[in-house]
Enzyme design. Structure first.
Site, PDB file in Angstrom:
ATOM      1  N   ALA A   1       0.817  -1.215   0.000  1.00  0.00           N
ATOM      2  CA  ALA A   1       0.000   0.000   0.000  1.00  0.00           C
ATOM      3  C   ALA A   1       0.844   1.254   0.000  1.00  0.00           C
ATOM      4  CB  ALA A   1      -0.927   0.008   1.218  1.00  0.00           C
TER       5      ALA A   1
ATOM      6  N   GLY B   1      -9.344   1.892   7.522  1.00  0.00           N
ATOM      7  CA  GLY B   1     -10.690   2.265   7.106  1.00  0.00           C
ATOM      8  C   GLY B   1     -11.580   1.114   6.716  1.00  0.00           C
ATOM      9  N   THR B   2     -11.266   0.436   5.608  1.00  0.00           N
ATOM     10  CA  THR B   2     -12.126  -0.641   5.124  1.00  0.00           C
ATOM     11  C   THR B   2     -11.992  -1.885   5.987  1.00  0.00           C
ATOM     12  OG1 THR B   2     -11.937   0.212   2.873  1.00  0.00           O
ATOM     13  CG2 THR B   2     -12.694  -2.052   3.128  1.00  0.00           C
TER      14      THR B   2
ATOM     15  N   ASN C   1       4.565   7.762   3.594  1.00  0.00           N
ATOM     16  CA  ASN C   1       3.453   7.389   2.717  1.00  0.00           C
ATOM     17  C   ASN C   1       2.308   8.400   2.886  1.00  0.00           C
ATOM     18  OD1 ASN C   1       2.641   6.582   5.339  1.00  0.00           O
ATOM     19  ND2 ASN C   1       1.267   5.076   4.462  1.00  0.00           N
TER      20      ASN C   1
ATOM     21  N   CYS D   1      -0.573   8.684   4.379  1.00  0.00           N
ATOM     22  CA  CYS D   1      -1.214   8.986   5.673  1.00  0.00           C
ATOM     23  C   CYS D   1      -0.240   9.288   6.780  1.00  0.00           C
ATOM     24  CB  CYS D   1      -2.131   7.834   6.051  1.00  0.00           C
ATOM     25  SG  CYS D   1      -3.559   7.696   4.971  1.00  0.00           S
ATOM     26  N   GLY D   2       1.050   9.286   6.477  1.00  0.00           N
ATOM     27  CA  GLY D   2       2.048   9.783   7.406  1.00  0.00           C
ATOM     28  C   GLY D   2       2.593   8.795   8.411  1.00  0.00           C
ATOM     29  N   GLU D   3       2.147   7.527   8.359  1.00  0.00           N
ATOM     30  CA  GLU D   3       2.592   6.592   9.397  1.00  0.00           C
ATOM     31  C   GLU D   3       3.813   5.779   8.997  1.00  0.00           C
ATOM     32  OE1 GLU D   3       0.123   3.891   6.819  1.00  0.00           O
ATOM     33  OE2 GLU D   3       0.122   5.989   7.406  1.00  0.00           O
TER      34      GLU D   3
END
Length: 872
Positions: A109, A499-500, A316, A318-320
């Site tokens: 991802a 999320g999903t 990435n 989302c920053g993690e």
């Protein structure tokens, strides 16, 4: 179900039949529909060509298959992975579900790509990197970039005698390109742009997303250094500088600012600013709309496991996940909600087993991943460090179960103990795999190098004082094991957005976040019919039952909680339940930050978390949170002030001037003055996105220009969303006028506004009613004076019928008995829309899938609490 041969033709690799003794997965209907919609493979006819269970088996088998090279029993390992997945104790990131067992085979991802200051000669030049990123996005991956190596805007380009475009200009080029690419065929690409705080163009970068309709395919973050934060503390000047692009060494050396300086490239100072003014600009913009985020570069590089390979510059989307050039990472999350023990305890042994199996699963993903063959550097980088990112979801669920308040000192320690346990057993498993399979190839020179061991065990931010029955950990023993055997994965843990997968797993709290609400409207697809169910936290309801609260009173409490998602202001809820069952809005910003820092201590990468501020939070509140996050060792911070984007629409120039007048010196401050100017032109999105499907009502009416068919479609909350008007033949003037009226009505309904759509439509109908034309049709009450008058009459009729329908549903709902203890209300189960007078929990933006105002910023991502839609 189609045959295996047919399935292979439909794009799946050969997979042995799923053993008949394997269990089926227990899922809610909503979760099953999300899985089918997102992950189940479809044939050429668009229909599913595998069941949900077959999908899980496909993933388990094709990930396990790589263990042939280590002489493992593939089928036994595949069964182990299948049971882990279908028990919902662990899920990998979405690309693993969609890519495993397919010719594409791209399972990661997160990617970070380098951008060097070159237009065509360098393999990581501006447009070569854009090409690589586009190929990655087509496979479902998201990209992070540091634009810090690009020369400042306006500086001289010696080869062309022109002026440089600058980082923000090329960011806009990238954004436009990615806007045309559907990520994985299903969604727009997710990206992160980073610029160092000492880059000469940083001020332009900070405000480049002030207009929220610009640069829509990127999150942006400023890369902050410790030197800058100290300059802010000491109220010092700050140099905006860049390497001398005319130095002979500049073209010979590729790297970060520090690497260029070390190589002897001189720096040119473009401007000096007051550090506090620059910090203030960052904070004010983040307070304004949540961007930019902040990444703490030095904190990330202090724990960089492979500093001999590269410094860390970007994350990435989302920053993690901090990654080096061309690196990528396959992420996965252990579901803490599936690790309850009786009597409010944690099943630590089950959690240990899940961590062990999940760690092996993710290391196999590194091997099974096909990456993107056209960008060979991706596979090389992944195998060099073998990064994995094991995290958690359902932390809030586990804290509810254990009676621990999220955000409290007790909650901070609980989260730290859980993450320490996960990290410890992930590392033990990685050492065991190093014995079997060998350590990661770049271990020589890394912090895990046995000849120069620089890794030291993580420590909590504060001494532990509480006992939740957790087995002891022995970090000193683990250090010795790493010295002897090495370790398989250079990095092991990351807390990613879920999320999903969290929706499918049935978590109340996504990732490491608190629950966002205890009750809200959730959409369920029942054989194509959209049902609206009143969802209430099962654990909250069980707590009410345990407290001896009668069913009727419980129903009343749930209805009150529905108003704002929280139970804190409901008088009849016992204090002990209020203490434990907090939601995001009940937790202070400081508590959010301290929770993040407590977990960060045991996460060797980083974590996706949003520091949610309540409406009315000040710029100073955000500034304090930034300072605290830096002091406590966080690697980044994302903030969001509830309603901040909508407040920009409502805030007037006079309001802003009043704010200025209230300042200490009663004169405009530069940063605030800039924001005042912004407010003259900034608006929240021009119109709400259209959901994938809507229900509607079609009416017909005879008008002087012929029969008109008028359709009013509603969103999930029974509010009018759009209007279509069809008259005469296509291409005629009458058809054009009809379409124009429909478009304008739809635009009015979809504009972001504090006025509910039904009231807007009423005003529009009033404006249309009575408009006369060259002739009329009919007499008395049936008289239609013109096409606009006819449209107005139909809208008036629709609004009257709508009001009667909602009143009828209210009466029906009042007569229905409550369905005990299952979190759903019987009237909703029958597919009724929510009763009039019952305020739905409207806590976010409109969802593009279900139309509910339930899309919120959380985990550094945006997701819908109503239907499970996620941008992650």
């Amino acid at each position: 179900m189609q045959t295996q041969q047919q399935i292979t033709k439909n794009g799946l690799l050969p997979t042995p039949p799923r053993p008949k003794d394997l269990p089926k997965v227990e899922l809610t209907e909503n979760a099953r529909q999300v899985l089918i919609r997102r992950y189940v493979r479809r044939g050429d006819d668009g229909k599913p060509c595998e069941s949900v269970e077959d999908m899980f088996w496909r993933v388990a088998y094709h990930v396990a298959r790589v263990e042939e090279q280590w002489d493992s029993d593939v089928m036994s390992r595949a069964r182990e992975f299948y049971i882990l997945l279908t028990s919902k104790k662990f899920f990998p990131n979405s690309p693993t579900f969609t890519g495993a067992g397919t010719p594409l085979g791209q399972l990661a991802a997160c990617f970070v790509l380098p951008i060097n200051d070159d237009m065509g000669r360098d393999a990581s030049g501006i447009f070569q990197t854009l090409r690589d990123a586009a190929l990655i996005q087509q496979t479902g991956g998201g990209n992070g970039f540091s634009f810090s190596r690009l020369r400042p805007k306006g500086s001289m380009v010696k080869s062309s005698a022109g002026q440089a475009t600058g980082p923000v200009g090329f960011l806009r080029v990238y954004d436009h390109a990615f806007g045309e690419i559907a990520q994985g065929g299903t969604r727009r690409g997710a990206n992160m742009a980073v610029l160092r705080v000492d880059h000469p163009d940083v001020e332009e970068f900070i405000t480049c997303k002030t207009d929220e309709n610009a640069i829509t395919n990127f999150n942006i973050s400023v890369g902050i250094t410790d030197d800058f934060m100290r300059a802010v503390e000491n109220d010092e000047e700050w140099e905006l500088r860049f390497p001398d692009v005319h130095s002979p060494l500049y073209r010979q050396v590729k790297g970060t600012l520090e690497q260029l300086v070390e190589a002897g490239v001189p720096l040119v100072t473009y401007k000096k600013v007051r550090a506090r003014d620059l910090f203030d600009k960052i904070v004010r913009q983040a307070h304004h709309n949540g961007e930019p985020g902040v990444l703490f570069l030095d904190a990330a590089n202090r724990s960089n496991p492979v500093p001999h390979l590269y410094p860390l510059e970007a994350t990435n989307p989302c920053g993690e996940q901090w990654l080096g050039p061309y690196e990528n990472c396959c992420l996965g999350s252990v579901n803490l909600a599936q690790h309850f023990a009786p009597d409010g305890k944690v099943d630590w042994e089950a959690l240990r087993q899940s961590v062990v199996t999940a760690t092996r699963f993710l290391d196999d993903v590194v091997e099974a991943n096909q990456y993107v063959p056209a960008v060979p550097q991706l596979k090389e980088a992944a195998h060099r460090a073998r990064r994995i990112g094991l995290g958690i979801m359902g932390l809030a669920d586990l804290m509810y179960h254990c009676g621990v308040r999220y955000g409290s000192p007790e909650g901070q320690e609980f989260a730290a103990q859980v993450m320490e346990f996960v990290r410890y057993h992930a590392m033990i498993t990685s050492v065991e795999m190093a014995k079997e399979r060998g350590p990661f190839p770049a271990i020589k020179g890394s912090i895990y190098d046995s000849e120069n061991m620089r890794w030291s065990p993580p420590r909590p931010l504060f001494p532990y004082e509480r006992d939740w029955g957790r087995p002891a950990v022995d970090w000193d023993w683990l250090v010795d094991q790493i010295r002897i055997h090495g370790i398989r994965n250079a990095a092991q843990t990351t807390i990613a957005p879920t999320g999903t997968i969290a929706t499918v797993a049935g978590c109340e709290g996504y990732g490491c976040e608190p629950a966002f609400a205890l009750a809200y409207i959730r959409h369920v697809n029942d054989n194509g019919k959209d049902l609206q169910l009143t969802y209430a936290s099962p654990q909250f309801e069980q707590a009410l039952i345990k407290a001896g609260i009668e069913p009727e009173k419980r129903q009343e409490i749930i209805e009150q909680v529905m108003l704002e998602g929280s139970c804190q202001r409901v008088e009849s809820v016992p204090e002990e339940i209020k203490r434990v069952f907090v939601v995001s809005g009940d937790i202070t910003a400081e508590e959010h930050v301290r929770m993040q820092a407590a977990m960060q201590a045991f996460v060797d990468n980083s974590l996706s978390k949003t520091i949610n501020f309540p409406e009315g939070a000040t710029v100073e509140d955000v500034a304090i949170a930034y300072h605290l996050a830096w002091k406590l060792g966080c690697k980044g911070i994302t903030v969001y002030v509830t309603g901040s984007r909508e407040k920009v629409v409502l805030e007037t120039l006079s309001t802003a001037k009043k704010k200025q007048a209230g300042s200490e010196e009663e004169k405009p401050q530069p940063a605030l003055a800039e924001k005042v100017e912004d407010q003259l032109t900034i608006w929240h999105e021009t119109k709400k996105p259209r959901p994938r499907y809507l229900t509607g009502f079609t009416y017909s009416i005879d008008t002087p220009l012929g029969k008109a068919f008028i359709t009013v479609n509603e969103n999930g909350g029974s509010q009018p969303f759009e209007v279509f008007i069809n008259t005469a033949k296509a291409g005629s003037d009458t058809a054009a006028v009809s379409e124009a009226i429909g478009r304008l009505l739809s635009y009015i309904l979809r504009l972001a506004s504090p006025i509910e759509p039904a009231r807007r439509l009423r005003e529009a109908a009033n404006q249309l009613l009575g408009i006369g034309g060259g002739r009329s049709l009919g007499f008395g009450p049936n008289r239609v004076r013109s096409l606009p008058d006819g449209v107005g009459q139909i809208l008036d009729e629709y609004l009257q019928i709508r009001a009667e329908r909602l009143v009828s549903q209210q009466d029906k709902a009042n007569k229905e008995p409550a369905a005990p203890g299952n979190g759903h209300r019987s009237a909703a189960e029958k597919g009724d829309t929510p009763p009039v007078g019952q305020k739905l929990l409207r806590f976010g933006d409109l969802c593009p899938e279900c139309g509910e105002a339930a899309v919120i910023n959380e985990e550094g991502c945006r997701k819908c609490y109503a239907c499970g839609y996620s941008e992650c």
